[in-house]
Structure formats: C-alpha cells, structure tokens
Design a protein around this motif. Structure first.
Motif, PDB file in Angstrom:
ATOM      1  N   LEU A  19      14.981   2.230  -0.953  1.00 41.56           N
ATOM      2  CA  LEU A  19      15.896   1.113  -1.175  1.00 41.56           C
ATOM      3  C   LEU A  19      17.324   1.589  -1.428  1.00 41.56           C
ATOM      4  N   ALA A  20      17.472   2.798  -1.955  1.00 35.87           N
ATOM      5  CA  ALA A  20      18.815   3.345  -2.188  1.00 35.87           C
ATOM      6  C   ALA A  20      19.573   3.499  -0.874  1.00 35.87           C
ATOM      7  N   ARG A  21      18.841   3.707   0.220  1.00 34.30           N
ATOM      8  CA  ARG A  21      19.496   3.801   1.534  1.00 34.30           C
ATOM      9  C   ARG A  21      20.094   2.468   1.951  1.00 34.30           C
ATOM     10  N   SER A  52       0.862  -1.174   0.000  1.00 32.88           N
ATOM     11  CA  SER A  52       0.000   0.000   0.000  1.00 32.88           C
ATOM     12  C   SER A  52       0.903   1.230   0.000  1.00 32.88           C
ATOM     13  N   PHE A  53       0.799   2.026  -1.047  1.00 31.51           N
ATOM     14  CA  PHE A  53       1.721   3.143  -1.198  1.00 31.51           C
ATOM     15  C   PHE A  53       1.406   4.300  -0.249  1.00 31.51           C
ATOM     16  N   GLY A  54       0.205   4.351   0.240  1.00 27.62           N
ATOM     17  CA  GLY A  54      -0.141   5.413   1.183  1.00 27.62           C
ATOM     18  C   GLY A  54      -0.283   6.765   0.507  1.00 27.62           C
ATOM     19  N   ARG A  57      12.645   8.963   3.377  1.00 26.87           N
ATOM     20  CA  ARG A  57      12.359   8.791   4.810  1.00 26.87           C
ATOM     21  C   ARG A  57      10.951   8.266   5.066  1.00 26.87           C
ATOM     22  N   ILE A  58      10.147   8.186   4.009  1.00 29.41           N
ATOM     23  CA  ILE A  58       8.775   7.706   4.175  1.00 29.41           C
ATOM     24  C   ILE A  58       8.791   6.203   4.469  1.00 29.41           C
ATOM     25  N   ALA A  59       8.110   5.802   5.504  1.00 26.53           N
ATOM     26  CA  ALA A  59       8.030   4.374   5.839  1.00 26.53           C
ATOM     27  C   ALA A  59       7.259   3.638   4.751  1.00 26.53           C
ATOM     28  N   GLN A  60       7.761   2.476   4.357  1.00 22.06           N
ATOM     29  CA  GLN A  60       7.126   1.666   3.311  1.00 22.06           C
ATOM     30  C   GLN A  60       6.867   0.262   3.850  1.00 22.06           C
TER      31      GLN A  60
END
Length: 442
Positions: free
Chosen positions: A160-162, A56-58, A129-132
C-alpha cells in the motif's frame, strides 16, 4: 485495519477502540481468521458498520524467509536483547556455536549496522512486490497494522505504501519489540504502551529512515479494568455463577502455553493439594488460549476446582471476553501465573501475584526450565520492581500463599511498576489512541 491474530483482536476490538474508530471513520477489516459472521456480531454488539475484506496472505517466498532469519540474527547480535540470549540457550550446541561464530565474524559495530539496514531495505522492497489479491482499491485514507512484527502485515503495508497510503502501527504487547525481530515496514506513527517500549523502539530503529512519531498510549484493556471495577454484589454474583461461596478465597491459576511450560499440570496438582489443606479455598484454573481443556478433565470432578476456558487462538474471542476476564481477576484473592501478561493484568486489578519459577516434579536445566522465561527482556523491569513473588519450589509456593492470604494486599513496588510500565492514562488509553489516529490522518 489489519487484524491477523487473537491477541490483536482483543486489544483493538474488545477494548472498544474499534467502536470509537468506526464512529468517526469508514473502517475495513483485513483478516484471514475473522469471518463475515464475526463482523455481523461486532457490528450488532457495538452498533457500528464495519466491512470485511477477506484476504489470503499466501506463503512467504523462501528468499524472504531466509532474509528475515539472517536479519533476526543481525538484530540479536547487534542489540543483544536478553530474550534472544535466553532463546539461544534452548538451541543445540552446534547451532549456538554457529551463531557465536558468525557473530564474531560480523561483530557489533558499523558493519553489523550497515548489513542490518541493507537487509531490512531489501525485505521491504521485495515484500512490496508480492501480489496481494483482494486488497482494497486505491483511495484508502490509511492502513493500521495491529501486529507490525508480522511479516504478512508488513507485506501489505509495503504494498500500500507504493500507492502512497500512510501507515500507523500499534505494538500490542510488552514483549513484541524485544522478542520478535524487526518491523519490516515504514510507518508514520507507532503507538506503544509506555516509556520503556518507546525507549526500546528508539534504540532499535533510530538508525533507519524515515523515523516515525512514537506515541505512548497506555494499555487499552486496562480501560476495561477501570470501568468495570466491581462492587461486592457483582463479585458475589460472579462467584454464584461458578457455584463458589461468597466467603471463599479464590486462587486463580492462569496457565501458560503448553510449549512454554509443558509440566504445568504439576502446578495444578500442587495448588489442588494446597486448597484441600485449607478451608473454604477454591482453585480457579483459567486456560491459556493455546491450552486445552482435555489436559484438565480429571480435575473437573474435584470439589475445590473450577475451570474457565479461553477462546482458541484461531478464532475471534467472544465479545464479552474482557468483561469475563475482569470479573475473574477481581474475584480472586491471589493470582498464580507463569511469566505471562497476567502478571500485569492481576497487578493492575490490585491483586497479589505469585510467579511460578519451578518445574513441577522435575528439576530441569536452565535452558528448559520455566525460570528462563523470567529472564526475557520484557520481564526484567517487573523483576526489578518485585511485581509478584517468584517461588522456586512447592514449599515456597505454599508458604507464600499462606502469607498472601493473610495480608491480601499488593506491595508498594507493584504500584510503582504499574505507574512506570503499564500506566493507566488520564481519560483512558483508547481515547488517547484515537487522538493519535486523528492526528495521523489530519
């Protein structure tokens, strides 16, 4: 692989790209509209083993939404893409004055470039920084973004880059770079259709670091058009399924999204009138995924009309979608369309194209007229190559159909345009895409 819309699914699943990818790699699909039942069908159809990560992308945070709007304004002001100029004319006088005033204040020099760079970096940082919830565990070899101008996909790529997960972007349509703003994620590789799109990408993103490798692959669905080129028997069989005589001429009308051309039923009525005047001629209406059959029910009882529905934008199209599209295009004598990708598709299948440039029974101002759609940036190269005839009235439509149905052939300009704008790659576009994926993951 991120797949967040109907068009991306067609380009990456229905073309067979997903089959080649899954034959070599373990592939997880991240999607909010593909269901587990769809994955079962795909696996059975291609004899592969995909897994689905339902996500769910939110909702996008308001601050990011505002930053993206400002970024889009900066992008438009700096690069002055024709698409944005035309779209601005659709806005109220107040909005146009505000945009022009801000543009005058900021200018289009070093300040605008610095601001654009700063805002893009801020969007990338904030979206990372958005939680996924539901993202796969670390250890992914890479992430493929099938719609890299979608903010939801950008957020996941940035997240994912983090974790140091490399990213590859696939630009899935000819209009994306000039109509949808900026890509707010950094990718290692970017796959595009042609040299025109490659130049666009270099122009828009050369000032940002890091610079990805840009690879020209051709148009993946054109592989299907080449492989499935029909013979006389298969064309007769297709016509028979639609209860059309084998000797009949078919005028294919590919509708547009109603929000782009709300008066297109008037064009249907004009074409129906034309077919009734001409012996052994059938009007085949192919509905845009956003169009609705209910708008055309009154024509279903007409002897000279057939209607082909397309899959809804919110669902996964049937897996034989491209096969049916190919048969439909090859069966027609001429394709009538409204500033859509069908202009390229019909030309790629060797069919003459008629471009609708009038508003049915109404005379609309340019800012609301269908004519404006042909001034979008991605349409301009095809206009220059004269891919299809732009008709500006019902009489022009009838006259040109008479001419086309006599000649039944494309122009040399169309062939040149296809070579430059939508090349059919040696060995196939899908194979070329796989080559770059292998190189990216090596």
């Amino acid at each position: 692989m991120l797949i967040t819309n109907h068009f991306a699914a067609i380009n990456l699943i229905h073309t067979g790209f997903i089959q080649k990818l899954a034959d070599k790699y373990s592939v997880q699909i991240l999607s909010d509209f593909i269901q587990e039942a769809d994955i079962v069908k795909i696996n059975r159809y291609f004899e592969i083993q995909l897994t689905l990560v339902s996500i769910s992308f939110g909702k996008e945070p308001p601050v990011l939404r505002l930053l993206r709007l400002f970024e889009k304004f900066l992008f438009f002001n700096l690069f002055k893409a024709n698409t944005h100029r035309v779209k601005l004319l659709e806005q109220s006088i107040f909005i146009r004055r505000v945009v022009h005033g801000l543009g005058w204040l900021i200018g289009s020099g070093m300040l605008a470039r610095w601001l654009l760079n700063f805002v893009r970096k801020a969007i990338i940082l904030l979206s990372s920084r958005i939680a996924q919830p539901g993202l796969p565990n670390p250890g992914l070899a890479g992430v493929i973004s099938s719609s890299p101008l979608d903010s939801r996909e950008n957020a996941i790529v940035n997240r994912l880059a983090r974790q140091k997960v490399p990213a590859l972007a696939i630009i899935i349509s000819w209009d994306n770079l000039t109509s949808k703003g900026m890509i707010n994620a950094n990718h290692d590789y970017v796959l595009v259709w042609n040299e025109v799109m490659k130049c666009e990408f270099e122009n828009f993103y050369s000032g940002f670091q890091p610079i990805p490798r840009i690879c020209v692959t051709g148009v993946p669905r054109f592989d299907v058009y080449v492989k499935r080129k029909p013979n006389e028997i298969s064309l007769l069989n297709f016509k028979r399924k639609l209860s059309i005589s084998g000797s009949a001429d078919i005028i294919l009308f590919a509708t547009s999204a109603p929000r782009h051309f709300p008066n297109q039923r008037h064009i249907v009525e004009d074409l129906l009138e034309y077919c009734k005047r001409r012996l052994n001629t059938i009007l085949l209406i192919r509905l845009h995924p956003a169009d609705q059959l209910a708008y055309y029910k009154e024509y279903l009882s007409e002897r000279t009309v057939r209607v082909c529905r397309s899959s809804a934008c919110t669902s996964l199209p049937e897996l034989n979608f491209l096969d049916l599209l190919t048969d439909t295009i090859y069966s027609c004598t001429v394709c009538v369309q409204v500033a859509s990708t069908m202009r390229l598709d019909a030309a790629a299948c060797g069919k003459p194209v008629v471009n609708i440039g009038y508003d049915g029974n109404e005379e609309l101002p340019y800012s609301q007229s269908v004519r404006r759609l042909y001034d979008y940036s991605h349409q301009l190269p095809l206009n220059a190559f004269k891919v299809g005839k732009l008709v500006l009235s019902k009489q022009e439509l009838f006259d040109h159909l008479d001419q086309v149905l006599r000649k039944r052939s494309q122009s040399a300009f169309t062939q040149a345009a296809l070579s430059a704008h939508a090349p059919i790659q040696a060995g196939g576009s899908v194979s070329r895409m796989m080559r770059y994926v292998d190189e990216w993951l090596a």
